[in-house]
Design an enzyme around this catalytic site. Structure first.
Site, mmCIF file in Angstrom:
data_model
loop_
_atom_site.group_PDB
_atom_site.id
_atom_site.type_symbol
_atom_site.label_atom_id
_atom_site.label_comp_id
_atom_site.label_asym_id
_atom_site.label_seq_id
_atom_site.Cartn_x
_atom_site.Cartn_y
_atom_site.Cartn_z
ATOM 1 N N TYR A 53 -16.987 -6.639 11.655
ATOM 2 C CA TYR A 53 -16.527 -7.636 10.676
ATOM 3 C C TYR A 53 -17.549 -7.845 9.559
ATOM 4 O O TYR A 53 -17.164 -8.156 8.427
ATOM 5 C CB TYR A 53 -16.157 -8.952 11.376
ATOM 6 C CG TYR A 53 -14.824 -8.832 12.071
ATOM 7 C CD1 TYR A 53 -13.637 -8.863 11.342
ATOM 8 C CD2 TYR A 53 -14.737 -8.611 13.439
ATOM 9 C CE1 TYR A 53 -12.409 -8.698 11.964
ATOM 10 C CE2 TYR A 53 -13.517 -8.449 14.073
ATOM 11 C CZ TYR A 53 -12.354 -8.491 13.329
ATOM 12 O OH TYR A 53 -11.129 -8.320 13.934
ATOM 13 N N GLN A 86 -1.063 -12.409 6.534
ATOM 14 C CA GLN A 86 -1.698 -11.900 7.753
ATOM 15 C C GLN A 86 -3.094 -11.395 7.417
ATOM 16 O O GLN A 86 -3.848 -10.998 8.295
ATOM 17 C CB GLN A 86 -0.859 -10.751 8.327
ATOM 18 C CG GLN A 86 0.528 -11.191 8.743
ATOM 19 C CD GLN A 86 1.435 -9.976 8.968
ATOM 20 O OE1 GLN A 86 1.458 -9.404 10.037
ATOM 21 N NE2 GLN A 86 2.175 -9.589 7.954
ATOM 22 N N ASN A 87 -3.412 -11.383 6.131
ATOM 23 C CA ASN A 87 -4.706 -10.830 5.709
ATOM 24 C C ASN A 87 -5.814 -11.849 5.892
ATOM 25 O O ASN A 87 -5.613 -13.050 5.716
ATOM 26 C CB ASN A 87 -4.649 -10.403 4.243
ATOM 27 C CG ASN A 87 -3.601 -9.327 4.023
ATOM 28 O OD1 ASN A 87 -3.154 -8.716 4.987
ATOM 29 N ND2 ASN A 87 -3.226 -9.114 2.785
ATOM 30 N N ASP A 89 -8.700 -11.413 4.174
ATOM 31 C CA ASP A 89 -9.460 -11.486 2.915
ATOM 32 C C ASP A 89 -9.038 -12.728 2.142
ATOM 33 O O ASP A 89 -8.089 -13.421 2.518
ATOM 34 C CB ASP A 89 -9.254 -10.196 2.084
ATOM 35 C CG ASP A 89 -7.805 -10.015 1.615
ATOM 36 O OD1 ASP A 89 -7.250 -10.963 1.011
ATOM 37 O OD2 ASP A 89 -7.228 -8.939 1.853
ATOM 38 N N HIS A 104 -3.832 -15.030 10.519
ATOM 39 C CA HIS A 104 -4.755 -14.292 11.387
ATOM 40 C C HIS A 104 -6.222 -14.635 11.138
ATOM 41 O O HIS A 104 -7.100 -13.869 11.499
ATOM 42 C CB HIS A 104 -4.528 -12.785 11.240
ATOM 43 C CG HIS A 104 -3.191 -12.344 11.768
ATOM 44 N ND1 HIS A 104 -2.606 -11.151 11.463
ATOM 45 C CD2 HIS A 104 -2.333 -12.975 12.618
ATOM 46 C CE1 HIS A 104 -1.436 -11.059 12.082
ATOM 47 N NE2 HIS A 104 -1.238 -12.157 12.780
ATOM 48 N N GLY A 170 4.071 -5.730 1.664
ATOM 49 C CA GLY A 170 3.013 -4.927 2.269
ATOM 50 C C GLY A 170 2.681 -5.223 3.716
ATOM 51 O O GLY A 170 1.515 -5.269 4.081
ATOM 52 N N THR A 171 3.705 -5.392 4.528
ATOM 53 C CA THR A 171 3.431 -5.512 5.967
ATOM 54 C C THR A 171 4.384 -4.620 6.747
ATOM 55 O O THR A 171 5.563 -4.512 6.408
ATOM 56 C CB THR A 171 3.522 -6.968 6.482
ATOM 57 O OG1 THR A 171 3.492 -6.947 7.920
ATOM 58 C CG2 THR A 171 4.766 -7.690 6.015
ATOM 59 N N SER A 172 3.852 -3.984 7.790
ATOM 60 C CA SER A 172 4.684 -3.090 8.601
ATOM 61 C C SER A 172 5.589 -3.888 9.531
ATOM 62 O O SER A 172 6.444 -3.317 10.204
ATOM 63 C CB SER A 172 3.785 -2.174 9.428
ATOM 64 O OG SER A 172 2.953 -2.948 10.268
ATOM 65 N N MET A 218 5.924 -5.905 -7.419
ATOM 66 C CA MET A 218 5.886 -7.326 -7.795
ATOM 67 C C MET A 218 6.321 -7.533 -9.247
ATOM 68 O O MET A 218 6.883 -8.569 -9.582
ATOM 69 C CB MET A 218 4.487 -7.922 -7.557
ATOM 70 C CG MET A 218 4.211 -8.306 -6.115
ATOM 71 S SD MET A 218 5.489 -9.362 -5.386
ATOM 72 C CE MET A 218 5.462 -10.766 -6.502
HETATM 73 P P1 OAD Z 1 -0.137 -2.607 8.489
HETATM 74 O O1 OAD Z 1 -1.262 -1.673 8.229
HETATM 75 O O2 OAD Z 1 0.509 -2.589 9.815
HETATM 76 O O3 OAD Z 1 1.004 -2.334 7.419
HETATM 77 C C1 OAD Z 1 0.713 -2.179 6.069
HETATM 78 C C2 OAD Z 1 2.003 -2.010 5.321
HETATM 79 O O4 OAD Z 1 1.668 -1.926 3.947
HETATM 80 C C3 OAD Z 1 2.767 -0.747 5.679
HETATM 81 O O5 OAD Z 1 4.145 -1.060 5.857
HETATM 82 C C4 OAD Z 1 2.579 0.145 4.446
HETATM 83 O O6 OAD Z 1 3.712 0.959 4.175
HETATM 84 C C5 OAD Z 1 2.388 -0.880 3.354
HETATM 85 N N1 OAD Z 1 1.631 -0.419 2.181
HETATM 86 C C6 OAD Z 1 0.684 0.535 2.081
HETATM 87 N N2 OAD Z 1 0.197 0.611 0.834
HETATM 88 C C7 OAD Z 1 0.866 -0.320 0.111
HETATM 89 C C8 OAD Z 1 0.821 -0.757 -1.253
HETATM 90 N N3 OAD Z 1 -0.008 -0.216 -2.140
HETATM 91 N N4 OAD Z 1 1.646 -1.749 -1.626
HETATM 92 C C9 OAD Z 1 2.506 -2.336 -0.739
HETATM 93 N N5 OAD Z 1 2.581 -1.977 0.547
HETATM 94 C C10 OAD Z 1 1.784 -0.984 0.965
HETATM 95 O O7 OAD Z 1 -0.659 -4.067 8.106
HETATM 96 P P2 OAD Z 1 -0.081 -5.489 8.517
HETATM 97 O O8 OAD Z 1 1.402 -5.449 8.606
HETATM 98 O O9 OAD Z 1 -0.714 -6.462 7.615
HETATM 99 O O10 OAD Z 1 -4.073 -8.311 12.600
HETATM 100 O O11 OAD Z 1 -0.677 -5.642 9.955
HETATM 101 C C11 OAD Z 1 -0.477 -6.823 10.669
HETATM 102 C C12 OAD Z 1 -1.688 -7.165 11.495
HETATM 103 O O12 OAD Z 1 -2.062 -6.062 12.309
HETATM 104 C C13 OAD Z 1 -2.935 -7.459 10.696
HETATM 105 O O13 OAD Z 1 -2.986 -8.768 10.203
HETATM 106 C C14 OAD Z 1 -4.030 -7.223 11.673
HETATM 107 C C15 OAD Z 1 -3.513 -5.966 12.312
HETATM 108 O O14 OAD Z 1 -3.936 -5.715 13.546
HETATM 109 C C16 OAD Z 1 -5.249 -8.820 12.947
HETATM 110 O O15 OAD Z 1 -6.320 -8.456 12.529
HETATM 111 C C17 OAD Z 1 -5.137 -9.928 13.938
#
Ligand code: OAD
Length: 230
Positions: A53, A86-87, A89, A104, A170-172, A218
């Site tokens: 971290y 969920q970020n 930062d 998170h 931007g979340t999976s 956006m």
């Molecule tokens: P992920 O890494 O799982 O997903 C990122 C998403 O962003 C994916 O769907 C990508 O397709 C998309 N992506 C990539 N580049 C992009 C861009 N330039 N613009 C828009 N989207 C883009 O990340 P999270 O869904 O945030 O938890 O993951 C959830 C949690 O899993 C995190 O908060 C973290 C992790 O483990 C903890 O640390 C507790």
């Protein structure tokens, strides 16, 4: 003003230079996620976790919010905006957003390992082994690790239930309970999803899928919102 609730994930910070989690083949900056983001990992090797971290923090100090963060802040002129991120930062805050719920945790805060109520701002980028809270226990990152409670979830659900516009950037949507927030959005509420790789099959009504990176996506959402939803 209409109420707009935004769920963001790592993808919104990608164009600022912070890597996402699941785009890197299951490894997270070269580490097994469970080694660096779980209570078991912490018990096994606290120094490794602190260093991990510390490096994330160092990196976060070098980056700036991108246009997607800035547009979300600008939307406060037209909508009552709540961001649920969920970020860990602080790019939403740096971009000017005023209401940000960190599901998170927060990278720039530390927490007592004895009393979770004791949370501190971190000056600079480091927590060291031996850095202690006022009650004498080791400080840890103020991050929600896998297997831990998500204390901000209740507030996030409350906000989501009252959304009149819902936006996902931007979340999976693979990590729960965050991903489950979508189930709380009312059926007739318009839902925009911005992600370059999202599968087209999300079983929701009133869904607008924008398969673009966050900055371009956006811009498109902003145009649609200002034209059709004011
Ligand atoms: P992920 O890494 O799982 O997903 C990122 C998403 O962003 C994916 O769907 C990508 O397709 C998309 N992506 C990539 N580049 C992009 C861009 N330039 N613009 C828009 N989207 C883009 O990340 P999270 O869904 O945030 O938890 O993951 C959830 C949690 O899993 C995190 O908060 C973290 C992790 O483990 C903890 O640390 C507790």
């Amino acid at each position: 003003m209409k109420k707009m609730v935004v769920l963001t994930g790592a993808g919104i910070s990608a164009e600022s230079g912070i890597s996402t989690f699941r785009d890197s083949g299951g490894l997270w900056e070269g580490h097994d996620v469970m080694e660096v983001a779980s209570p078991e990992g912490w018990r096994k090797n606290s120094e490794l976790v602190l260093n991990f971290y510390n490096q994330r923090r160092k990196k976060a100090l070098e980056v700036k919010p991108n246009n997607a963060h800035l547009i979300l802040a600008e939307m406060e002129k037209y909508f009552d905006v709540t961001i649920i991120t969920q970020n860990v930062d602080d790019l939403h805050e740096q971009g000017g957003s005023s209401k940000v719920i960190h599901l998170h945790g927060e990278l720039f805060k530390s927490r007592s390992t004895l009393d979770p109520e004791l949370v501190y701002d971190i000056e600079g980028w480091e927590i060291k082994l031996g850095d202690k809270c006022e009650k004498g226990s080791q400080l840890r990152p103020h991050i929600v690790w896998f297997g831990e409670m998500v204390p901000m979830m209740e507030l996030a659900v409350e906000e989501t239930l009252t959304a009149e516009i819902f936006l996902v950037v931007g979340t999976s949507l693979q990590v729960y309970p965050a991903a489950g927030l979508l189930d709380y959005v009312e059926k007739d509420v318009p839902k925009f999803v911005v992600d370059p790789n999202m599968p087209t099959m999300i079983p929701l009504d009133n869904l607008f899928l924008i398969k673009e990176k966050a900055t371009e996506g956006m811009e498109q959402v902003k145009k649609q919102l200002l034209e059709n939803y004011l």
